[in-house]
Design a protein around this motif. Sequence first.
Motif, short mmCIF file in Angstrom:
data_model
loop_
_atom_site.label_atom_id
_atom_site.label_comp_id
_atom_site.label_asym_id
_atom_site.label_seq_id
_atom_site.Cartn_x
_atom_site.Cartn_y
_atom_site.Cartn_z
N SER A 6 55.33 -48.80 7.34
CA SER A 6 54.02 -48.12 7.30
C SER A 6 53.88 -47.27 6.06
O SER A 6 52.79 -47.17 5.49
CB SER A 6 53.85 -47.27 8.55
N ILE A 46 50.34 -44.28 10.77
CA ILE A 46 51.12 -43.05 10.85
C ILE A 46 52.59 -43.40 10.61
O ILE A 46 53.03 -44.52 10.86
CB ILE A 46 50.92 -42.33 12.20
N THR A 96 55.03 -47.25 14.84
CA THR A 96 53.85 -48.14 14.85
C THR A 96 53.87 -49.00 16.12
O THR A 96 54.91 -49.55 16.48
CB THR A 96 53.88 -49.06 13.61
N ASP A 118 50.61 -54.47 8.53
CA ASP A 118 51.76 -53.64 8.94
C ASP A 118 52.00 -53.94 10.41
O ASP A 118 51.05 -54.10 11.19
CB ASP A 118 51.42 -52.16 8.74
#
Length: 534
Positions: free
Chosen positions: A241, A254, A262, A281
């Motif tokens: 991420s 985040i 994640t 992602d």
Amino acid sequence: MHIQFLNQQNKFLVSEAEAAITACLEQAFSRSALARASESSFTPQVNVSFVSEAVMRATNRDTRDIPKVTDVLSFPMLEMLNGEPVNPLQEADFHPDFDAYGENEKESGEDEEVSQDSEDTLPLILELGDIMICPARAAEQAENYGHSLLRELSFLALHGCLHLLGYDHEQGDTEEAVMFALQEEILTECGITRDLNDVVGATLLEDDENMISMATAEQNLPENFRSGFVAIVGRPNSGKSTLLNRLSGDELAITSPKAQTTRHNIRTVLDDGHSQIIFVDTPGIHRSHTKLDRYMTDSAWFALQDADLGLLLVDPAKGFISAVERVCCQKAEELGVPLILLLTKTDSMTKEELLPVIQRFSNFYAFADIIPVSALRDDNIDLVMARIREILPVGPRYYSPEAYTDQTERALAAEYIREQLLRFTHQEIPHYAAVEIEAFKEVFAEDGERTLVRIMASIITEKGSHKGIIIGKDGQSLKRIGQAARIKLETLLDCKVYLEIHVKVRKDWQNQEAILNSLGYVKGKAGPSSDDIL
Ligand SMILES: Nc1nc2c(ncn2[C@@H]2O[C@H](COP(=O)(O)OP(=O)(O)OP(=O)(O)O)[C@@H](O)[C@H]2O)c(=O)[nH]1
Ligand SMILES: [Mg+2]
């Protein structure tokens, strides 16, 4: 009728089918109640896009929870029933036809911004919706039925258009009979019969050079435009991420020092006019103990399955080749997806420590490249981008050049709150918690500017003892979480934010399908994001 064709795949040249599809759609519209209302007052518009199997599978998964390629999908703009709007049309259903303005301007040779007056005089457009067709699937069906691809593409477009007009064969036998009879009648009227073989409808572009130049020419792209999906995969905490945020230049995902931060796929589009890269992602791949774990790991596999290129991220400090890396390489090989290995966080390693790790991985698998990177220090990020652009196939855009991400503000708000939970509570608490946005109400000033967003959120946790820790003594812990999340949300939303957070206990929620679904962790779906890239 306005029909906007958009070719977003490069297997078939489809422009040959446009005339037949236009005829069918115009016929379908002319039989609806709207046609009578439209006389001289507005022009209906339908968008028809042709997409690859990968995009069709992803869209079918995201919108209907069916992770399979299908032939046609339709997305109505109006609520209609059997050709009639369910509710009276409102002003908001129409928009001015700016293309007509452009034409007038070109003719008059003026080059000024659209003024309010000229907008008022423009003809009106009524958007009926979007139809998405997969020509590769249509070609298979045409062969099975023994008719031309022109017939199949026209049939699918018409079928989609009738759905936009409120016909639905899935409602029952009568509805099915009505819709199918109408389809047959219109196709016959347009001369697109099953024995029609003079026009093929679409050309299979087998010759690579021919295929690419024709498809990119349809989108007016520069020669050698490259495009594709790049899946960022790896173990939890490997830096996926952080890399996505570095690449997008924003905080879409985040990050935290804790594993399994994640939980769903996050897409972002980077389009520089010479290439369009869609980064995905994914949650860290890990052993599944709960339904949520399974959902997370499946999301990563879905992304790799639909990718043109995989970035396998490995924190070299771990030193060894783990089961996750072994399975990733095996899957990528089976899928024929090239993999670039990125050894991350190199700012905290010496060259001497790195070299044996590079050696070990290069002996293990034929990676397209192995690149040491530091997202924190921006080391080798440009090199990664350059290699991605070299490896991605030449082909047209998948999304409009302005597209950016599939994350809605609501989904980001939930993630920003979870980020602070990860920050302010210790190891296991955030792992057993989720955030649900119960209300997201925007307040606008008279000039249309958004001045305030009121957000009501719930933190869902497994145990009463966790609830106590999250709230903290005199509510101090929850207050800290709320304050920190609010500050970041105000930057994201660019206005004042009122944030109210409650904590709820839902025993074993990570195994409860209904709760997982309400949080957007839907089986077979890639995440709580919008249906499309925004
Ligand atoms: N020193 C250093 N730390 C990094 C770098 N990239 C990421 N990190 C840190 O590594 C930790 C994990 O980063 P994430 O980006 O959340 O990792 P992830 O792979 O997305 O993790 P999951 O979402 O749990 O799968 C965070 O504390 C990051 O700050 C880097 O280039 N250098
Ligand atoms: Mg992550």
